[in-house]
Structure formats: C-alpha cells, structure tokens
Design a protein around this motif. Sequence first.
Motif, PDB file in Angstrom:
ATOM      1  N   ALA A 302      67.427  65.131  36.108  1.00 32.09           N
ATOM      2  CA  ALA A 302      65.972  65.103  35.969  1.00 32.09           C
ATOM      3  C   ALA A 302      65.294  65.293  37.314  1.00 32.09           C
ATOM      4  O   ALA A 302      65.810  64.896  38.357  1.00 32.09           O
ATOM      5  CB  ALA A 302      65.522  63.789  35.342  1.00 32.09           C
ATOM      6  N   LEU A 303      64.124  65.887  37.255  1.00 30.93           N
ATOM      7  CA  LEU A 303      63.176  65.930  38.361  1.00 30.93           C
ATOM      8  C   LEU A 303      61.960  65.148  37.881  1.00 30.93           C
ATOM      9  O   LEU A 303      61.161  65.659  37.085  1.00 30.93           O
ATOM     10  CB  LEU A 303      62.812  67.373  38.700  1.00 30.93           C
ATOM     11  N   PRO A 304      61.811  63.875  38.303  1.00 34.57           N
ATOM     12  CA  PRO A 304      60.774  63.017  37.731  1.00 34.57           C
ATOM     13  C   PRO A 304      59.366  63.566  37.968  1.00 34.57           C
ATOM     14  O   PRO A 304      59.053  64.106  39.035  1.00 34.57           O
ATOM     15  CB  PRO A 304      60.976  61.686  38.467  1.00 34.57           C
ATOM     16  N   GLY A 305      58.525  63.415  36.951  1.00 32.41           N
ATOM     17  CA  GLY A 305      57.143  63.841  37.058  1.00 32.41           C
ATOM     18  C   GLY A 305      56.335  62.923  37.957  1.00 32.41           C
ATOM     19  O   GLY A 305      56.525  61.702  37.951  1.00 32.41           O
ATOM     20  N   ALA A 306      55.448  63.497  38.741  1.00 30.68           N
ATOM     21  CA  ALA A 306      54.663  62.720  39.701  1.00 30.68           C
ATOM     22  C   ALA A 306      53.521  61.958  39.045  1.00 30.68           C
ATOM     23  O   ALA A 306      53.090  60.926  39.562  1.00 30.68           O
ATOM     24  CB  ALA A 306      54.115  63.659  40.779  1.00 30.68           C
ATOM     25  N   LYS A 307      53.019  62.459  37.893  1.00 32.39           N
ATOM     26  CA  LYS A 307      51.859  61.824  37.252  1.00 32.39           C
ATOM     27  C   LYS A 307      52.168  61.306  35.854  1.00 32.39           C
ATOM     28  O   LYS A 307      51.688  60.238  35.471  1.00 32.39           O
ATOM     29  CB  LYS A 307      50.690  62.816  37.181  1.00 32.39           C
ATOM     30  N   GLU A 362      53.901  67.477  37.648  1.00 29.13           N
ATOM     31  CA  GLU A 362      53.233  66.302  37.099  1.00 29.13           C
ATOM     32  C   GLU A 362      54.044  65.672  35.973  1.00 29.13           C
ATOM     33  O   GLU A 362      54.036  64.453  35.796  1.00 29.13           O
ATOM     34  CB  GLU A 362      51.842  66.689  36.602  1.00 29.13           C
ATOM     35  N   ARG A 363      54.719  66.510  35.184  1.00 33.12           N
ATOM     36  CA  ARG A 363      55.578  66.028  34.117  1.00 33.12           C
ATOM     37  C   ARG A 363      57.042  66.117  34.559  1.00 33.12           C
ATOM     38  O   ARG A 363      57.392  66.903  35.440  1.00 33.12           O
ATOM     39  CB  ARG A 363      55.374  66.879  32.859  1.00 33.12           C
ATOM     40  N   THR A 364      57.890  65.333  33.917  1.00 35.39           N
ATOM     41  CA  THR A 364      59.318  65.336  34.243  1.00 35.39           C
ATOM     42  C   THR A 364      59.995  66.592  33.709  1.00 35.39           C
ATOM     43  O   THR A 364      59.742  67.004  32.565  1.00 35.39           O
ATOM     44  CB  THR A 364      59.996  64.091  33.658  1.00 35.39           C
ATOM     45  N   ILE A 365      60.862  67.177  34.522  1.00 36.01           N
ATOM     46  CA  ILE A 365      61.684  68.312  34.098  1.00 36.01           C
ATOM     47  C   ILE A 365      63.110  67.808  33.891  1.00 36.01           C
ATOM     48  O   ILE A 365      63.710  67.219  34.804  1.00 36.01           O
ATOM     49  CB  ILE A 365      61.682  69.449  35.137  1.00 36.01           C
ATOM     50  N   ALA A 518      60.966  81.900  32.160  1.00 36.94           N
ATOM     51  CA  ALA A 518      61.078  80.548  31.604  1.00 36.94           C
ATOM     52  C   ALA A 518      60.663  79.509  32.640  1.00 36.94           C
ATOM     53  O   ALA A 518      59.986  78.520  32.310  1.00 36.94           O
ATOM     54  CB  ALA A 518      62.504  80.292  31.132  1.00 36.94           C
ATOM     55  N   PHE A 519      61.066  79.720  33.890  1.00 38.68           N
ATOM     56  CA  PHE A 519      60.666  78.805  34.958  1.00 38.68           C
ATOM     57  C   PHE A 519      59.145  78.761  35.106  1.00 38.68           C
ATOM     58  O   PHE A 519      58.542  77.682  35.138  1.00 38.68           O
ATOM     59  CB  PHE A 519      61.316  79.225  36.275  1.00 38.68           C
ATOM     60  N   GLU A 520      58.523  79.913  35.176  1.00 35.61           N
ATOM     61  CA  GLU A 520      57.069  79.942  35.361  1.00 35.61           C
ATOM     62  C   GLU A 520      56.334  79.340  34.161  1.00 35.61           C
ATOM     63  O   GLU A 520      55.335  78.623  34.325  1.00 35.61           O
ATOM     64  CB  GLU A 520      56.592  81.369  35.613  1.00 35.61           C
ATOM     65  N   ALA A 521      56.836  79.628  32.946  1.00 41.67           N
ATOM     66  CA  ALA A 521      56.202  79.065  31.753  1.00 41.67           C
ATOM     67  C   ALA A 521      56.289  77.545  31.766  1.00 41.67           C
ATOM     68  O   ALA A 521      55.306  76.840  31.487  1.00 41.67           O
ATOM     69  CB  ALA A 521      56.858  79.638  30.502  1.00 41.67           C
ATOM     70  N   GLY A 522      57.471  77.027  32.103  1.00 41.56           N
ATOM     71  CA  GLY A 522      57.642  75.580  32.174  1.00 41.56           C
ATOM     72  C   GLY A 522      56.836  74.954  33.294  1.00 41.56           C
ATOM     73  O   GLY A 522      56.331  73.829  33.163  1.00 41.56           O
ATOM     74  N   ALA A 526      54.265  71.983  33.015  1.00 40.00           N
ATOM     75  CA  ALA A 526      54.564  70.773  33.782  1.00 40.00           C
ATOM     76  C   ALA A 526      53.354  70.289  34.572  1.00 40.00           C
ATOM     77  O   ALA A 526      53.265  69.108  34.917  1.00 40.00           O
ATOM     78  CB  ALA A 526      55.731  71.034  34.726  1.00 40.00           C
ATOM     79  N   ASN A 527      52.421  71.174  34.844  1.00 40.79           N
ATOM     80  CA  ASN A 527      51.238  70.819  35.627  1.00 40.79           C
ATOM     81  C   ASN A 527      49.966  70.924  34.796  1.00 40.79           C
ATOM     82  O   ASN A 527      48.895  71.233  35.302  1.00 40.79           O
ATOM     83  CB  ASN A 527      51.151  71.714  36.857  1.00 40.79           C
ATOM     84  N   SER A 528      50.112  70.656  33.516  1.00 40.44           N
ATOM     85  CA  SER A 528      48.978  70.686  32.587  1.00 40.44           C
ATOM     86  C   SER A 528      49.050  69.471  31.681  1.00 40.44           C
ATOM     87  O   SER A 528      49.992  68.675  31.756  1.00 40.44           O
ATOM     88  CB  SER A 528      49.031  71.954  31.733  1.00 40.44           C
ATOM     89  N   LYS A 529      48.038  69.344  30.813  1.00 38.39           N
ATOM     90  CA  LYS A 529      48.045  68.304  29.788  1.00 38.39           C
ATOM     91  C   LYS A 529      48.189  68.924  28.395  1.00 38.39           C
ATOM     92  O   LYS A 529      47.924  68.273  27.391  1.00 38.39           O
ATOM     93  CB  LYS A 529      46.771  67.473  29.876  1.00 38.39           C
ATOM     94  N   ALA A 530      48.601  70.167  28.357  1.00 36.65           N
ATOM     95  CA  ALA A 530      48.718  70.891  27.091  1.00 36.65           C
ATOM     96  C   ALA A 530      49.909  70.408  26.276  1.00 36.65           C
ATOM     97  O   ALA A 530      50.951  70.049  26.833  1.00 36.65           O
ATOM     98  CB  ALA A 530      48.857  72.384  27.359  1.00 36.65           C
ATOM     99  N   TRP A 531      49.738  70.432  24.970  1.00 35.45           N
ATOM    100  CA  TRP A 531      50.820  70.119  24.031  1.00 35.45           C
ATOM    101  C   TRP A 531      50.964  71.290  23.058  1.00 35.45           C
ATOM    102  O   TRP A 531      50.268  71.351  22.051  1.00 35.45           O
ATOM    103  CB  TRP A 531      50.518  68.840  23.249  1.00 35.45           C
ATOM    104  N   PRO A 532      51.811  72.252  23.352  1.00 37.56           N
ATOM    105  CA  PRO A 532      52.001  73.370  22.417  1.00 37.56           C
ATOM    106  C   PRO A 532      52.502  72.877  21.068  1.00 37.56           C
ATOM    107  O   PRO A 532      53.198  71.873  20.978  1.00 37.56           O
ATOM    108  CB  PRO A 532      53.040  74.247  23.120  1.00 37.56           C
ATOM    109  N   ASP A 533      52.151  73.616  20.025  1.00 39.13           N
ATOM    110  CA  ASP A 533      52.490  73.208  18.663  1.00 39.13           C
ATOM    111  C   ASP A 533      53.247  74.346  17.975  1.00 39.13           C
ATOM    112  O   ASP A 533      53.323  75.473  18.478  1.00 39.13           O
ATOM    113  CB  ASP A 533      51.213  72.889  17.885  1.00 39.13           C
ATOM    114  N   TRP A 534      53.772  74.029  16.802  1.00 41.78           N
ATOM    115  CA  TRP A 534      54.383  75.036  15.947  1.00 41.78           C
ATOM    116  C   TRP A 534      53.283  75.783  15.198  1.00 41.78           C
ATOM    117  O   TRP A 534      52.218  75.222  14.923  1.00 41.78           O
ATOM    118  CB  TRP A 534      55.340  74.379  14.958  1.00 41.78           C
ATOM    119  N   ASN A 535      53.560  77.029  14.845  1.00 41.31           N
ATOM    120  CA  ASN A 535      52.609  77.797  14.050  1.00 41.31           C
ATOM    121  C   ASN A 535      52.534  77.246  12.628  1.00 41.31           C
ATOM    122  O   ASN A 535      53.457  76.570  12.153  1.00 41.31           O
ATOM    123  CB  ASN A 535      53.002  79.272  14.028  1.00 41.31           C
TER     124      ASN A 535
END
Length: 552
Positions: A302-307, A362-365, A518-522, A526-535
């Motif tokens: 893990a890379l712990p999230g800062a926030k 901000e979020r854990t990877i 994939a790295f850039e998308a993640g 990781a630096n947002s508050k977004a929660w993607p959903d299923w269609n």
Amino acid sequence: MTRPFIAPVLSLLIFGAGSAQAQAISAQRLSDITRELASEPYAGRGPGGPGEPRTIDFIVSQFQALGLKPAGDRGGWTQDVPLRRFQTEPGGTYTLTVNGRSTSLATQKDLRIETQRPVDRVAIRAVPMVFVGYGVTAPERGWDDFKGVDLKGKIAIVLINDPDFEATSLDPVSGKFGGKAATYYARWVYKYEEAARRGALGMLIVHETAGAAYGWNTVVAPNGESFDVVRKDPAKDKLLLQGWIQRDLTVQLFKDAGLDFEAEKARARTAAFTPVPLKGATFSADYRNTVTQLKSQNVLAALPGAKRPDETILYAAHWDAYGVDPADPTGKTIRPGAVDDAVGVAGVIETARAFKAGPPPERTILFAAWTAEERGLLGSEYYAQQAEASLAKMVANYTFDVLQTAGPAKDVVLVGSGQNELEAHLASVAARHGRTITPDPRPERALFYRADHFSVAKRGVPTVLFMGMSGGADLVSGGRAAGDRWVEDYTARCYHQTCDVWAADQDYRGAADDVNLAFEAGRDLANSKAWPDWNAASEFKPVRAASAGRRR
C-alpha cells in the motif's frame, strides 16, 4: 450522498484542458521484470510449486525497494491463501455405454475430468446422463433450463455459453442474454455451480471452440490438475465429477441415443426447453484423485493516502502461471507465462514506482499480486472474501492480465466495455495522449468474467480490465490487421503453453502506454472525491448501490 463521477471535469481540474503528460511507465523495465519472472529458475510460477518462494521474494523485494507499506497478514507483505490441489491421476477408466455397446474414452483426448472434493478415488458405475441445454436458471430473464428435473445420481450434459449465443434475429431468445456479449451464465464456473445446487452427481460441458472462445488445447492445458480454496463443506459446493467432452464425441453419443445434436441445440435456444434423458446411455468412471492441501500467498502493498486513507484504489495482476508439467511435443516442461501474466505483475510494480515518484495521493493506493488466477481466480477471490467489508470504500480497480507486446497502438481495446463510468474517464485520459478507446470486439469470449478483477467487480467495485486478447489493437505499425495477427497468433500458439516466453524481439512500448493510462486514471481518482459508478444496465449497479451509505 455519493458524489457523481464526471470524467471530463475531473481531468480538467487536475491537469488542465488538453495537456499531454510525460510517460511515467518504462517499457524497458516492463521487459526486464517480465524476463526475470518468466526465467527458468521461477519454474513456471505454479502455486505451491518450486517457483513460488522465489516469485514471492522477488515481488516483495520490488515493493520494499520502492518504499511501500506492507498490507498483508499480521503486518507483513503476504496474505496466506489456503488451497487444495487436486490431480486426476493417469490410468483411470472412462466409458460411455449406449444400448449395451461400450466405448472407452481417454482423458486429454476425449475428456477433461477433475474432482474438487477431498476424496482419493472416484468410482461411478453406469450412471444415466441428462442433456440440460445451456444449464441456465435466470428468473429475471424468464429462463429455466432445468424445469425441476431430478439430477441426483446423474451426469448433466451442458452446452457452453448463453442460450442466445447462436440465435438468429428470428429466434425469440435473440438478445435476451446480450447476444454475442456473454453474461456470467455463459461461464463454465457458473454451470458447475448451478449443477451442484441442483444436486447433480457430475457435469460434462460440450466443447465448441466458438462458444468457449478457446480451443481444446486450452481446455486440457491443466493436465488433470485443478485447485480450490479450502471449503467447510465441499460435498455441498462441488460436484463429484466435472469436466469437458469433445463435440464430435457428443454428436455421436446423441445419435446413438436416438437424438440429433443440432436439433437439441436449437430446442435449447427456446424458453420451452425441457431436459432430455439420453435413453439407454450411461457413463462410468474410475480414477484416482490425489489431494494436497497447501498454502499459497498473495502479495499486498500500500501507499497510504494523505487525506482519506480508508478510500482505496487497487492495481492488481496475478503472479501465477502453470508451473512444470510433463514434456510437450517440443520437449519443454515449463510454461513460464511471460505475457500471461508476468508482464501484468511488471505493470503493477511500475505503477507503484510511478506513484512513489510523485506527491502522496489523497486516497490510498493498493498493489496486489494474486496467486491461483489460472486455477479459478482463487487468490483474488480469497482476498475479496476477507476484505468484503472494506470494498464499499474501494473507489476502483485496474487489472493487468495479458498486455500486448506488439508495439505502440493508437487505441486501447476495452474488454467488457459498457459496464461502468471508469471507461469514459479512461477515454479522456487516452485523449491526452492522442489515443482512443475501442469497445470490446469479441464480447462472446466472456473475458470480463475470466480475470481477477471479477472477484471485486461482482462485489460492486467498478473495474477496468487491460487484457490484450479480445481483439487486436490498432497498432501504429501495421494497423488493426497487425494487432489482430498478434492476438490470434498468441491465442492459438502460446496461451497457457510452453512458448509463452520472454523474447528479445517483443515490443513493450504498447504495454507501457496502456499501463501509463491506468496510472494516470488512478492518479486522477486518488486526488479527487469522485465515486465512479456502474452503468444503469450493468448487473453490478444494484450491488454497488447497496453499500452507498458508506460512501457519504
């Protein structure tokens, strides 16, 4: 309240309109790591085999060197995965008898047979057989192939794929199961599970290359070996006998029993289908089943999230391949799994390197290398079972399983496309690099249900699978035709075979480009508050919705 995920806005907020990012992933390091993991000392990386300790040590050393935190059991780098290994021993006898005339069958040639119960011998004497169509029970689609048939003490014969796989537009079933796009009902694992729920003694799946999406060589690649997690009640969950049977053999069996195979297939494409006993036909088997209990390992970092450290993004691949087997016709014994999936593990390691090179997210990877994918997605399944409570706050998963080694591509071929909002975001990331997304051209191959991401996907976590096997990429050199040639050549010759090796003429630039997306998308997530959903049309949207309260 769950925040909506709006990919274009997210990318603009973080990167600015139209900006192109420097490549963070090294093609050379992907190649070097793949070469190492696919080398002879790793002995094909079989779970519990001689190559596992070296494999685990190598992956752990890579994560340690990058300064990640261990995320396994008891504060360590690994998670113990209790497994059972089952080996159908050679020398067994298998017999089809129809109206008093018996035919001896051979495993690997006529049948693939396995038993995933902890018994040392299977003896089945002249049991009846029943054709159960596609073996599907889907109340939401108004479909039941079983119609209350009693399968106790019987062998079920079943077709691969969905009831509408071969349907024409004139068939009422057309489109009911997604047409060529396979559902979970298409998968062999579902069919075995349903047969067990129905109380069958065993099940044989009729192999047809188009419906299975792979040839007989792939079916028999395990050489009688199979794995499962340790279960409390395997007699309840597992059939006594499960496996595959060659199509031509089945056609003759039906003929001898007074049935027309193609006519029965056509009838199975109707909701009115009822199971058909194969009159006068019985199946017998007598073979040894060697059972070994072992403990394999997932590697977790893990890379712990800062926030928001309790919110996670998972990057994963499977470290296992097929280990050491009897020599193939070329005399080789090791199936090293370079493309499937040493390069995927390399992608996870390189992604970790890229994250460590930047500011803390901000979020854990989370970074995972799973065991026993080739044995039924077992390592990832075990992890998902143990981590079920925390998956509600897993933002997304990116899985690498078979990355193409034919060079840079203008697009990314997206397996299982149309499932969730991560896909639109990935398209926006690809656009930064002048690339596009191509929807899955071969959804009938059911690849979306055949990789480790599925273990978290079916529990509601939005996923993207990078897998270069559904269709050829639009290569910078040679276009789509060259990409298709790579896929067909790899699938036909080297998938799960001894020739899946690292080679100096492989071009890892395209794989690096995909891992970089994939790295850039993640990183965006990781630096947002977004929660993607299923269609809306995805079968996993209701699963995710059930845990929405935990993502407020």
